[in-house]
Design a protein around this motif. Structure first.
Motif, mmCIF file in Angstrom:
data_model
loop_
_atom_site.group_PDB
_atom_site.id
_atom_site.type_symbol
_atom_site.label_atom_id
_atom_site.label_comp_id
_atom_site.label_asym_id
_atom_site.label_seq_id
_atom_site.Cartn_x
_atom_site.Cartn_y
_atom_site.Cartn_z
ATOM 1 N N LEU A 451 0.334 -1.596 -0.251
ATOM 2 C CA LEU A 451 -0.296 -0.272 -0.208
ATOM 3 C C LEU A 451 0.830 1.342 0.304
ATOM 4 O O LEU A 451 0.278 2.514 -0.843
ATOM 5 N N HIS A 452 1.929 1.487 0.306
ATOM 6 C CA HIS A 452 3.456 2.230 0.300
ATOM 7 C C HIS A 452 3.376 3.101 -0.927
ATOM 8 O O HIS A 452 4.051 3.980 -1.356
ATOM 9 N N GLN A 453 3.929 1.525 -1.891
ATOM 10 C CA GLN A 453 4.025 1.683 -2.995
ATOM 11 C C GLN A 453 3.190 2.821 -3.892
ATOM 12 O O GLN A 453 2.575 2.576 -4.129
ATOM 13 N N GLY A 454 3.978 4.216 -4.306
ATOM 14 C CA GLY A 454 3.235 4.420 -4.814
ATOM 15 C C GLY A 454 2.151 5.733 -4.602
ATOM 16 O O GLY A 454 1.084 6.301 -5.244
ATOM 17 N N ALA A 455 1.878 5.783 -3.501
ATOM 18 C CA ALA A 455 1.445 5.892 -2.675
ATOM 19 C C ALA A 455 0.806 8.184 -2.499
ATOM 20 O O ALA A 455 2.752 8.486 -2.633
ATOM 21 N N PRO A 456 0.429 8.255 -2.766
ATOM 22 C CA PRO A 456 0.114 9.780 -2.815
ATOM 23 C C PRO A 456 1.122 11.109 -1.726
ATOM 24 O O PRO A 456 0.669 9.742 -0.684
ATOM 25 N N GLU A 457 1.945 11.662 -1.981
ATOM 26 C CA GLU A 457 2.307 12.243 -0.967
ATOM 27 C C GLU A 457 1.976 13.440 -0.098
ATOM 28 O O GLU A 457 0.180 13.129 -0.005
ATOM 29 N N GLY A 458 1.790 13.293 1.524
ATOM 30 C CA GLY A 458 1.630 13.853 2.542
ATOM 31 C C GLY A 458 0.799 12.999 3.210
ATOM 32 O O GLY A 458 -0.822 13.934 3.632
ATOM 33 N N LEU A 459 0.175 11.882 2.956
ATOM 34 C CA LEU A 459 -0.783 10.618 3.706
ATOM 35 C C LEU A 459 -0.078 10.375 4.837
ATOM 36 O O LEU A 459 1.417 9.973 5.185
ATOM 37 N N HIS A 460 -0.932 10.310 6.208
ATOM 38 C CA HIS A 460 -0.207 9.836 7.327
ATOM 39 C C HIS A 460 -0.963 7.842 6.772
ATOM 40 O O HIS A 460 -1.659 7.829 6.399
ATOM 41 N N TRP A 461 -0.058 7.496 7.999
ATOM 42 C CA TRP A 461 -0.316 5.987 8.214
ATOM 43 C C TRP A 461 -0.473 5.455 9.693
ATOM 44 O O TRP A 461 -0.012 5.796 10.561
ATOM 45 N N GLY A 462 -1.672 4.176 9.275
ATOM 46 C CA GLY A 462 -2.059 4.098 10.650
ATOM 47 C C GLY A 462 -2.043 1.974 10.108
ATOM 48 O O GLY A 462 -2.553 1.195 9.435
ATOM 49 N N TRP A 463 -2.217 1.355 11.505
ATOM 50 C CA TRP A 463 -2.016 0.292 11.568
ATOM 51 C C TRP A 463 -3.212 -0.327 12.666
ATOM 52 O O TRP A 463 -3.234 -0.370 13.915
ATOM 53 N N LYS A 464 -3.920 -1.633 12.424
ATOM 54 C CA LYS A 464 -4.521 -2.445 13.162
ATOM 55 C C LYS A 464 -3.570 -3.314 13.828
ATOM 56 O O LYS A 464 -2.776 -4.984 13.004
ATOM 57 N N ASN A 465 -3.665 -3.654 14.997
ATOM 58 C CA ASN A 465 -3.432 -4.948 15.649
ATOM 59 C C ASN A 465 -4.724 -5.354 16.260
ATOM 60 O O ASN A 465 -5.667 -5.456 17.096
ATOM 61 N N PHE A 466 -4.731 -6.624 15.743
ATOM 62 C CA PHE A 466 -6.086 -8.135 16.243
ATOM 63 C C PHE A 466 -6.158 -8.793 17.179
ATOM 64 O O PHE A 466 -5.219 -9.990 17.211
ATOM 65 N N TYR A 467 -6.150 -8.692 18.332
ATOM 66 C CA TYR A 467 -6.594 -9.582 18.999
ATOM 67 C C TYR A 467 -6.750 -10.761 18.767
ATOM 68 O O TYR A 467 -5.798 -11.649 19.304
ATOM 69 N N ASP A 468 -7.551 -11.545 18.292
ATOM 70 C CA ASP A 468 -7.504 -12.544 17.702
ATOM 71 C C ASP A 468 -7.489 -13.537 16.843
ATOM 72 O O ASP A 468 -6.924 -14.305 16.207
#
Length: 493
Positions: A451-468
């Motif tokens: 998803l980072h490849q070729g992404a537009p400039e100026g974006l911030h990024w988030g990550w999700k941790n799944f308990y199960d």
């Protein structure tokens, strides 16, 4: 991201504002020896953002003084001359004006002396001004401006006090309050002390001084938002400028959809604090707990309106928003629209989005076509539809004088956001792509990298941790060290 064209909105100095005072105060009047501060309404914003300090010095003089018996003039770049000029101006309560290289530099000063109705000017250093105004020493201990009462004082925000020492001296001579931007910061919304100063003096006009302020597409909104006084827990208003968040995700009263639904609002606040706590030792940026509340839930049946989305009433979400607000936590309102569209659903929660610290998330996984059903297909959204939402949300922020908001876009496949390069940016919004992949860590990392490849400039990024669902779920230390770039938002589901 592609920038949306935004008209430059600056408050002009007109006969209804600052120049009204100047027009009525000339050297022939009974109070000619007394400087007069320019009068302006509380919502007046003046921007001195020219590329050279000389032009900025004249602009600040124009903004703060309707008239003055004289001025002190120095050459731009002459540090000693400017220092001496500043001392003389402070004693005489008159502006400091700088001449630039070339004939126009002196001409601009001459025009300002004429506008001020000045009888004299004092030169410090190598100064050339073609004017009929007499050159002589400033009188020692001149009278302070008559109109230096608090209701007419300005707040002068300076990008760099050394680069604009003349403007600072003029501001102090006028009785204005001067506040300097932190080094390297050019957005007032990201400067806690500036926000505080503008809030404390919200009934006074504002002058922004510095070439970097040229990048502000709407200075009026920037100042108005700061005057509202809202700040994030760790200071400032810009969501992802020096801030990191750890959020609980889910729907109220529905544990199966995420940990947020396993307890009520106050208990969710306490749990979010505990989940975020270990990140503080791992982060180079301040960490704040947060909530991401699913407001519209993708449903297995069409429902009465046929859109396969259950829209929770605002009253169900309000206790979470209020509990988060009391705890200085942002709340992200998450939309799973089914066969509806994002903008229609976002407008249903306008009353909540009008609150500072309430942000918006779009979940394209659940944006379905007329022949799709949740869990049978993975949905998608066009950049055009996202742009409709971002434009509406940016307008809401601007019109309500709200601080900047985050717009979160969930994604774990490239196809989920079509024509991503066409996403528009707005100064009122910080856009974050939240990568929702689950399962084995190598697969999650592969999704993150893709998803980072070729992404537009100026974006911030988030990550999700799944308990199960994650095998295994990363620890806070692993999340901060193994996910690169380090996410600005980490959610737990």
């Amino acid at each position: 991201m592609r920038s949306r064209p935004t008209p430059r909105l600056l408050v002009a100095i007109t006969v209804s504002g600052l120049l009204l005072g100047a027009a009525g105060c000339t050297s022939s009047g009974p109070d000619a020896s007394r400087p007069t501060l320019a009068k302006a309404s509380a919502d007046t914003v003046t921007v001195a953002d020219a590329a050279d300090a000389a032009a900025r010095s004249v602009r600040v003089s124009t903004a703060l003084f309707a008239s003055a018996p004289g001025a002190v003039v120095a050459r731009s770049g002459d540090a000693d001359g400017i220092r001496a000029a500043s001392e003389a101006a402070a004693s005489a309560h008159v502006p400091v004006l700088l001449t630039a290289k070339g004939a126009e530099g002196g001409a601009a000063v001459a025009r300002e002396l004429d506008r001020l109705g000045a009888d004299w000017y004092q030169a410090e250093g190598d100064v050339s001004v073609d004017t009929d105004v007499e050159q002589r020493q400033a009188p020692d201990g001149g009278e302070a401006p008559e109109s230096s009462r608090a209701s007419r004082q300005a707040t002068v925000v300076v990008e760099d006090a050394r680069a604009d020492a003349a403007a600072v001296a003029t501001a102090k001579a006028a009785g204005a309050r001067v506040v300097t931007m932190p080094k390297g910061v050019t957005d007032p919304a990201a400067a806690p002390d500036v926000v505080t100063a503008l809030h404390d003096r919200r009934e006074h006009p504002t002058v922004l001084v510095g070439a970097a302020f040229d990048a502000l597409s709407d200075p009026e909104w920037t100042v108005r938002a700061a005057e509202g006084g809202f700040q994030l827990r760790n200071g400032g208003q810009r969501p992802f400028d020096g801030h990191r968040y750890v959020a609980l995700y889910g729907a109220p009263g529905t544990p199966a959809l995420g940990v947020l639904g396993e307890q009520g609002p106050e208990a969710t606040v306490q749990r979010a604090e505990q989940v975020a706590k270990p990140y503080r030792a791992e982060s180079d940026e301040l960490v704040t707990p947060a909530m991401e509340v699913i407001a519209t839930v993708a449903a297995g049946d069409a429902g009465a309106d046929g859109d396969y989305s259950t829209e929770l009433p605002v009253s169900t979400l309000e206790p979470y928003v209020e509990a988060a607000h009391d705890a200085d936590m942002p709340v992200i309102i998450d939309l799973q629209p089914g066969r509806s569209d994002f903008l229609s659903q976002a407008k249903k929660y306008e009353s909540l989005l009008k609150k500072p610290g309430v942000w918006l998330a779009l979940d394209p996984e659940w944006r379905l076509t007329e022949d799709q059903v949740p869990l049978e297909q993975i949905g998608s959204v066009s950049a055009a539809e996202v742009n409709e939402v971002s434009s509406w949300l940016a307008s809401l922020v601007r019109e309500e004088g709200l601080p900047p908001k985050a717009l979160v876009l969930h994604q774990f496949r490239l196809s989920m956001i079509q024509d991503r390069d066409a996403l528009e940016s707005h100064p009122e919004l910080d856009v974050l792509v939240h990568v929702d992949g689950q399962g084995a860590q190598p697969d999650k990392q592969a999704t993150w990298n893709a998803l980072h490849q070729g992404a537009p400039e100026g974006l911030h990024w988030g990550w999700k941790n799944f308990y199960d669902e994650d095998t295994p779920m990363l620890t806070p230390s692993q999340t901060m060290s193994e996910v690169t770039p380090t996410p600005a938002l980490v959610t737990y589901q």
